[in-house]
Design a protein around this motif. Structure first.
Motif, PDB file in Angstrom:
ATOM      1  N   SER A  40       0.650  -1.062  -0.567  1.00 17.08           N
ATOM      2  CA  SER A  40      -0.168  -0.020   0.199  1.00 17.08           C
ATOM      3  C   SER A  40       0.600   1.191   0.181  1.00 17.08           C
ATOM      4  O   SER A  40       0.353   2.712  -0.371  1.00 17.08           O
ATOM      5  N   LEU A  41       1.867   1.281   0.446  1.00 14.81           N
ATOM      6  CA  LEU A  41       2.864   2.007   0.643  1.00 14.81           C
ATOM      7  C   LEU A  41       3.794   2.986  -0.258  1.00 14.81           C
ATOM      8  O   LEU A  41       3.178   3.601  -0.829  1.00 14.81           O
ATOM      9  N   ALA A  42       4.489   1.569  -1.168  1.00 14.95           N
ATOM     10  CA  ALA A  42       4.718   1.232  -2.543  1.00 14.95           C
ATOM     11  C   ALA A  42       3.759   2.496  -3.410  1.00 14.95           C
ATOM     12  O   ALA A  42       3.565   3.163  -4.492  1.00 14.95           O
ATOM     13  N   GLN A  43       2.250   1.613  -3.021  1.00 14.68           N
ATOM     14  CA  GLN A  43       1.067   1.935  -4.688  1.00 14.68           C
ATOM     15  C   GLN A  43       0.719   3.929  -4.371  1.00 14.68           C
ATOM     16  O   GLN A  43       1.013   4.922  -4.847  1.00 14.68           O
ATOM     17  N   GLU A  44       0.579   4.074  -3.112  1.00 12.32           N
ATOM     18  CA  GLU A  44       0.628   5.741  -2.781  1.00 12.32           C
ATOM     19  C   GLU A  44       2.002   6.314  -2.860  1.00 12.32           C
ATOM     20  O   GLU A  44       1.903   8.068  -3.515  1.00 12.32           O
ATOM     21  N   LEU A  45       3.151   5.902  -2.447  1.00 16.00           N
ATOM     22  CA  LEU A  45       3.863   6.972  -3.300  1.00 16.00           C
ATOM     23  C   LEU A  45       4.422   6.372  -4.201  1.00 16.00           C
ATOM     24  O   LEU A  45       5.854   7.457  -4.739  1.00 16.00           O
ATOM     25  N   THR A  46       3.860   5.701  -5.160  1.00 17.91           N
ATOM     26  CA  THR A  46       4.244   4.925  -6.492  1.00 17.91           C
ATOM     27  C   THR A  46       6.185   4.941  -6.900  1.00 17.91           C
ATOM     28  O   THR A  46       6.592   4.881  -7.890  1.00 17.91           O
ATOM     29  N   ILE A  47       6.373   3.936  -5.790  1.00 21.99           N
ATOM     30  CA  ILE A  47       7.804   3.321  -5.739  1.00 21.99           C
ATOM     31  C   ILE A  47       7.870   2.461  -5.598  1.00 21.99           C
ATOM     32  O   ILE A  47       6.927   1.743  -5.446  1.00 21.99           O
ATOM     33  N   ASN A  48       8.614   0.752  -6.239  1.00 18.27           N
ATOM     34  CA  ASN A  48       9.251   0.401  -6.445  1.00 18.27           C
ATOM     35  C   ASN A  48       8.818  -0.238  -4.330  1.00 18.27           C
ATOM     36  O   ASN A  48       9.251   0.267  -3.769  1.00 18.27           O
ATOM     37  N   PRO A  49       8.290  -1.534  -4.653  1.00 14.55           N
ATOM     38  CA  PRO A  49       7.640  -1.974  -3.587  1.00 14.55           C
ATOM     39  C   PRO A  49       8.951  -2.649  -2.350  1.00 14.55           C
ATOM     40  O   PRO A  49       9.160  -2.642  -1.504  1.00 14.55           O
ATOM     41  N   ASN A  50      10.467  -3.119  -3.287  1.00 17.07           N
ATOM     42  CA  ASN A  50      11.850  -3.153  -3.189  1.00 17.07           C
ATOM     43  C   ASN A  50      12.215  -2.726  -2.934  1.00 17.07           C
ATOM     44  O   ASN A  50      12.849  -2.154  -1.160  1.00 17.07           O
ATOM     45  N   THR A  51      11.829  -1.052  -2.732  1.00 18.33           N
ATOM     46  CA  THR A  51      12.346   0.051  -1.998  1.00 18.33           C
ATOM     47  C   THR A  51      11.461  -0.134  -0.753  1.00 18.33           C
ATOM     48  O   THR A  51      12.760   0.655   0.554  1.00 18.33           O
ATOM     49  N   ILE A  52      10.703  -0.603  -0.312  1.00 17.94           N
ATOM     50  CA  ILE A  52       9.715  -0.265   0.751  1.00 17.94           C
ATOM     51  C   ILE A  52      10.461  -1.340   1.477  1.00 17.94           C
ATOM     52  O   ILE A  52      11.165  -0.519   3.218  1.00 17.94           O
ATOM     53  N   GLN A  53      10.676  -2.348   1.266  1.00 16.02           N
ATOM     54  CA  GLN A  53      11.278  -3.200   2.345  1.00 16.02           C
ATOM     55  C   GLN A  53      12.689  -2.508   2.065  1.00 16.02           C
ATOM     56  O   GLN A  53      12.780  -3.401   3.152  1.00 16.02           O
ATOM     57  N   LYS A  54      12.991  -2.328   1.903  1.00 18.70           N
ATOM     58  CA  LYS A  54      14.559  -2.025   1.913  1.00 18.70           C
ATOM     59  C   LYS A  54      14.418  -1.030   3.236  1.00 18.70           C
ATOM     60  O   LYS A  54      15.391  -1.251   4.166  1.00 18.70           O
ATOM     61  N   ALA A  55      13.762  -0.031   2.776  1.00 22.98           N
ATOM     62  CA  ALA A  55      13.648   0.999   4.187  1.00 22.98           C
ATOM     63  C   ALA A  55      13.061   0.265   5.642  1.00 22.98           C
ATOM     64  O   ALA A  55      14.138   0.404   6.108  1.00 22.98           O
TER      65      ALA A  55
END
Length: 128
Positions: A40-55
């Motif tokens: 959901s955060l990846a969709q909201e920020l329009t960035i790759n889910p892998n980036t969110i996972q790394k953070a």
């Protein structure tokens, strides 16, 4: 709630880590509060889910959040001994940065004013 600068030289995951830390430190996100899912955060920020996972992994490594399999990620509670270690580490970093600022010509008064301003901001947030 989270704004990222996609044109910045700072990697997106580092910006995300910094923003989430800031929200936790300021008390916007409370201990044991559930964080948005990676998807959901990846969709909201329009960035790759892998980036969110790394953070999220980095935040978990640093003790700011914890994850429960199948439940999601939550803001961690800072235990006394963990807090002491973090304060020690940040104090060393602060000493290094302060020494560098003084070496580069920043005045003692300017640094004191900065600390006082940050303290006032923190006090105003605690009252809200």
């Amino acid at each position: 709630m989270i704004n990222l600068d996609l044109k910045s030289r700072v990697p997106i995951y580092e910006q995300l880590v910094d923003k989430v830390k800031q929200l936790i430190i300021q008390g916007v996100i409370k201990p044991d509060e559930k964080l948005p899912s990676v998807r959901s955060l990846a969709q909201e920020l329009t960035i790759n889910p892998n980036t969110i996972q790394k953070a999220y992994r980095e935040l978990e490594r640093e003790g700011y959040i914890y994850s429960l399999p199948g439940k999601g990620s939550f803001v961690g509670r800072v235990e006394g001994h963990e807090n002491d270690r973090k304060v020690e580490s940040l104090t060393r970093d602060f000493e290094q940065v302060t020494s560098e600022l003084l070496y580069l010509g920043a005045s003692k008064g300017k640094l004191i004013n900065l600390i006082e301003d940050l303290e006032k901001e923190r006090g105003e947030e605690d009252e809200s």
